[in-house]
Design an enzyme around this catalytic site. Sequence first.
Site, PDB file in Angstrom:
ATOM      1  N   TYR A 160     -13.823 -15.217 -17.344  1.00  0.00           N
ATOM      2  CA  TYR A 160     -13.113 -15.467 -16.097  1.00  0.00           C
ATOM      3  C   TYR A 160     -12.495 -16.857 -16.067  1.00  0.00           C
ATOM      4  O   TYR A 160     -11.310 -17.033 -16.294  1.00  0.00           O
ATOM      5  CB  TYR A 160     -14.045 -15.229 -14.893  1.00  0.00           C
ATOM      6  CG  TYR A 160     -13.243 -15.074 -13.628  1.00  0.00           C
ATOM      7  CD1 TYR A 160     -12.824 -13.825 -13.190  1.00  0.00           C
ATOM      8  CD2 TYR A 160     -12.821 -16.191 -12.906  1.00  0.00           C
ATOM      9  CE1 TYR A 160     -12.031 -13.693 -12.064  1.00  0.00           C
ATOM     10  CE2 TYR A 160     -12.029 -16.074 -11.782  1.00  0.00           C
ATOM     11  CZ  TYR A 160     -11.644 -14.821 -11.365  1.00  0.00           C
ATOM     12  OH  TYR A 160     -10.859 -14.697 -10.251  1.00  0.00           O
ATOM     13  N   GLU A 218       0.833  -1.202   0.000  1.00  0.00           N
ATOM     14  CA  GLU A 218       0.000   0.000   0.000  1.00  0.00           C
ATOM     15  C   GLU A 218       0.868   1.253   0.000  1.00  0.00           C
ATOM     16  O   GLU A 218       2.021   1.206   0.421  1.00  0.00           O
ATOM     17  CB  GLU A 218      -0.919   0.009   1.235  1.00  0.00           C
ATOM     18  CG  GLU A 218      -1.861  -1.186   1.322  1.00  0.00           C
ATOM     19  CD  GLU A 218      -2.897  -1.226   0.194  1.00  0.00           C
ATOM     20  OE1 GLU A 218      -3.076  -0.199  -0.487  1.00  0.00           O
ATOM     21  OE2 GLU A 218      -3.509  -2.287  -0.005  1.00  0.00           O
ATOM     22  N   LEU A 223      -4.077 -12.566  -1.933  1.00  0.00           N
ATOM     23  CA  LEU A 223      -3.410 -11.526  -2.709  1.00  0.00           C
ATOM     24  C   LEU A 223      -4.063 -11.357  -4.089  1.00  0.00           C
ATOM     25  O   LEU A 223      -4.447 -12.337  -4.707  1.00  0.00           O
ATOM     26  CB  LEU A 223      -1.950 -11.954  -2.860  1.00  0.00           C
ATOM     27  CG  LEU A 223      -0.947 -10.883  -3.187  1.00  0.00           C
ATOM     28  CD1 LEU A 223       0.255 -11.015  -2.269  1.00  0.00           C
ATOM     29  CD2 LEU A 223      -0.496 -11.057  -4.605  1.00  0.00           C
ATOM     30  N   ALA A 224      -4.235 -10.135  -4.511  1.00  0.00           N
ATOM     31  CA  ALA A 224      -4.683  -9.867  -5.881  1.00  0.00           C
ATOM     32  C   ALA A 224      -3.777  -8.772  -6.403  1.00  0.00           C
ATOM     33  O   ALA A 224      -3.665  -7.709  -5.796  1.00  0.00           O
ATOM     34  CB  ALA A 224      -6.133  -9.413  -5.900  1.00  0.00           C
ATOM     35  N   TYR A 257     -12.465 -17.940  -7.552  1.00  0.00           N
ATOM     36  CA  TYR A 257     -13.813 -17.633  -8.031  1.00  0.00           C
ATOM     37  C   TYR A 257     -14.147 -18.617  -9.144  1.00  0.00           C
ATOM     38  O   TYR A 257     -13.320 -18.893 -10.003  1.00  0.00           O
ATOM     39  CB  TYR A 257     -13.909 -16.180  -8.534  1.00  0.00           C
ATOM     40  CG  TYR A 257     -15.317 -15.856  -8.988  1.00  0.00           C
ATOM     41  CD1 TYR A 257     -16.352 -15.843  -8.062  1.00  0.00           C
ATOM     42  CD2 TYR A 257     -15.615 -15.634 -10.325  1.00  0.00           C
ATOM     43  CE1 TYR A 257     -17.660 -15.592  -8.461  1.00  0.00           C
ATOM     44  CE2 TYR A 257     -16.924 -15.377 -10.724  1.00  0.00           C
ATOM     45  CZ  TYR A 257     -17.940 -15.364  -9.786  1.00  0.00           C
ATOM     46  OH  TYR A 257     -19.233 -15.135 -10.178  1.00  0.00           O
TER      47      TYR A 257
HETATM   48  P1  NAD Z   1      -8.138  -6.703  -3.200  1.00  0.00           P
HETATM   49  O1  NAD Z   1      -7.570  -6.015  -4.385  1.00  0.00           O
HETATM   50  O2  NAD Z   1      -9.217  -6.053  -2.441  1.00  0.00           O
HETATM   51  O3  NAD Z   1      -6.950  -7.012  -2.149  1.00  0.00           O
HETATM   52  C1  NAD Z   1      -5.707  -7.471  -2.587  1.00  0.00           C
HETATM   53  C2  NAD Z   1      -4.716  -7.484  -1.452  1.00  0.00           C
HETATM   54  O4  NAD Z   1      -3.456  -7.927  -1.969  1.00  0.00           O
HETATM   55  C3  NAD Z   1      -4.457  -6.101  -0.823  1.00  0.00           C
HETATM   56  O5  NAD Z   1      -4.297  -6.268   0.570  1.00  0.00           O
HETATM   57  C4  NAD Z   1      -3.130  -5.669  -1.442  1.00  0.00           C
HETATM   58  O6  NAD Z   1      -2.372  -4.767  -0.662  1.00  0.00           O
HETATM   59  C5  NAD Z   1      -2.443  -7.029  -1.522  1.00  0.00           C
HETATM   60  N1  NAD Z   1      -1.317  -7.052  -2.451  1.00  0.00           N
HETATM   61  C6  NAD Z   1      -1.330  -6.870  -3.799  1.00  0.00           C
HETATM   62  N2  NAD Z   1      -0.077  -6.972  -4.292  1.00  0.00           N
HETATM   63  C7  NAD Z   1       0.742  -7.230  -3.231  1.00  0.00           C
HETATM   64  C8  NAD Z   1       2.127  -7.451  -3.086  1.00  0.00           C
HETATM   65  N3  NAD Z   1       2.969  -7.466  -4.125  1.00  0.00           N
HETATM   66  N4  NAD Z   1       2.613  -7.652  -1.831  1.00  0.00           N
HETATM   67  C9  NAD Z   1       1.801  -7.639  -0.750  1.00  0.00           C
HETATM   68  N5  NAD Z   1       0.468  -7.463  -0.844  1.00  0.00           N
HETATM   69  C10 NAD Z   1      -0.054  -7.269  -2.062  1.00  0.00           C
HETATM   70  O7  NAD Z   1      -8.542  -8.178  -3.702  1.00  0.00           O
HETATM   71  P2  NAD Z   1      -9.839  -9.110  -3.441  1.00  0.00           P
HETATM   72  O8  NAD Z   1     -10.885  -8.790  -4.426  1.00  0.00           O
HETATM   73  O9  NAD Z   1     -10.168  -9.160  -2.008  1.00  0.00           O
HETATM   74  O10 NAD Z   1      -9.244 -10.528  -3.887  1.00  0.00           O
HETATM   75  C11 NAD Z   1      -8.515 -11.358  -3.009  1.00  0.00           C
HETATM   76  C12 NAD Z   1      -8.574 -12.791  -3.493  1.00  0.00           C
HETATM   77  O11 NAD Z   1      -9.937 -13.236  -3.490  1.00  0.00           O
HETATM   78  C13 NAD Z   1      -8.074 -12.958  -4.936  1.00  0.00           C
HETATM   79  O12 NAD Z   1      -7.373 -14.181  -5.037  1.00  0.00           O
HETATM   80  C14 NAD Z   1      -9.349 -13.028  -5.737  1.00  0.00           C
HETATM   81  O13 NAD Z   1      -9.213 -13.709  -6.946  1.00  0.00           O
HETATM   82  C15 NAD Z   1     -10.241 -13.795  -4.761  1.00  0.00           C
HETATM   83  N6  NAD Z   1     -11.696 -13.669  -5.029  1.00  0.00           N
HETATM   84  C16 NAD Z   1     -12.273 -12.462  -5.217  1.00  0.00           C
HETATM   85  C17 NAD Z   1     -13.630 -12.408  -5.501  1.00  0.00           C
HETATM   86  C18 NAD Z   1     -14.287 -11.080  -5.723  1.00  0.00           C
HETATM   87  O14 NAD Z   1     -15.419 -11.043  -6.256  1.00  0.00           O
HETATM   88  N7  NAD Z   1     -13.649 -10.032  -5.294  1.00  0.00           N
HETATM   89  C19 NAD Z   1     -14.414 -13.559  -5.559  1.00  0.00           C
HETATM   90  C20 NAD Z   1     -13.802 -14.763  -5.307  1.00  0.00           C
HETATM   91  C21 NAD Z   1     -12.443 -14.810  -5.051  1.00  0.00           C
END
Ligand code: NAD
Length: 397
Positions: free
Chosen positions: A234, A74, A138-139, A224
């Site tokens: 997707y 962040e 992580l995303a 997902y």
């Molecule tokens: P988000 O973008 O809200 O959060 C991502 C997190 O990863 C943050 O805390 C960010 O700081 C951290 N991050 C990114 N790059 C980083 C790095 N290099 N080092 C350290 N931290 C790092 O993401 P989200 O939507 O909560 O997704 C999280 C997981 O859940 C993903 O694997 C996503 O595929 C999965 N998911 C999401 C959904 C959805 O609809 N959002 C549904 C199912 C699964």
Amino acid sequence: MIIEPNIRSNFFTNAHPLGCRQNVLNQINEAKALCTFQGPKNVLIIGGSSGYGLASRIALAYGSNSNTLNVSFENEPKGSKTGSAGWWNNIYFQEFAKETNQIHKDFVGDAFSSEMKQNVINYIKEHLGGIDLVIYSLASGGRMNYETNELVRSHIKTLGEDAVGKTIDVVSKEIYNLTLTQGSEQEVKDTVYVMGGSDWYAWMLALDHEKLLNKHVKTLSYTYIGGPTTVKIYRGGTLGKAKEDLEKHAVMIDVLLKDKYLGEAAISSSKAVTTKASVFIPQMTIYVSCLYEVMKKHGVHESILAHKHRLFSEMVYGNKRIVDDQNRIRLDHLEMESHIQKETVEMMTTLSNDELLQLHGTKIFLRDFYQINGFVFDSIDYSKDVDLETLAKQLPK
Ligand code: NAD
């Protein structure tokens, strides 16, 4: 400084600290109103500053009084830059979570690096002794390859043929078509490198090597799956290949943890929610909006916090686990019910763009999208000056 949403090409370039504070507080209040449960003592969350990772952190810190370590990437505020939403989320989580009297520690930097892994390992050795649950949430759009010094980018692309789908311009509130082109072999490889399971595996091997995993340790990552309207983009696209890789690594980690610790590694398929990335995936914005509308109508809509609380209290540490034929935890079972899918698809395909924009579900989507970055909370007076420097000085050390 007056902070108004600054959005370029559907991407927020700023965040409102007080709105982020409200966002964290709302989730904490929600968690306090839900049941407590017997969960893990020490939790490491990789990607715990926003979205599903933050909701997991709050659900565990308040639901089972867990100690939480969070690794996130962040930006802090600097000059006229407000800092990222996740940076403020971390700060305000710390402020509120003092009341839990547990240890909550943030590491801000690159989770993919060996240096970060070492810092976290040193901290666990000194303060916690061992870990009971690792969440890999992580995303990221990119991952630094430290061997070649090259930044590898992930791609949201299709495989086989191009795909066109609707999305919403979050500023003008208009619906327009977004085209996804086909990913090349290299782009698939790169997406798997960034969003697949190799770094999760590396974290688990490093913790195992340092003997920092407790007996019965568990680890989870989020995937997902979704339904027919998003499959081309997707699950059948470059991101789907990365998720397949993540799921393959879950099986490898599961073998390691079962043998050595009587533990487990699992994939949880979570429901579609509003994220920063949704607007860049054709159909996803419309799908999520219609899904919200339908799930609300049937009384099964869940907030991001309630969703993760149910994961831990019922499916990971409770006895109501639902799994599929690949042993993935199907927390998304309510989204996938056939009548929910049928009504969602019907709505997506029969409503005009104007009608789609009028849906309550679309309004929730847009509200959530702005609130992720701290905007459109009724409790915040956005016309008030925010002095970032003073705010930073008032923050807990
Ligand atoms: P988000 O973008 O809200 O959060 C991502 C997190 O990863 C943050 O805390 C960010 O700081 C951290 N991050 C990114 N790059 C980083 C790095 N290099 N080092 C350290 N931290 C790092 O993401 P989200 O939507 O909560 O997704 C999280 C997981 O859940 C993903 O694997 C996503 O595929 C999965 N998911 C999401 C959904 C959805 O609809 N959002 C549904 C199912 C699964």
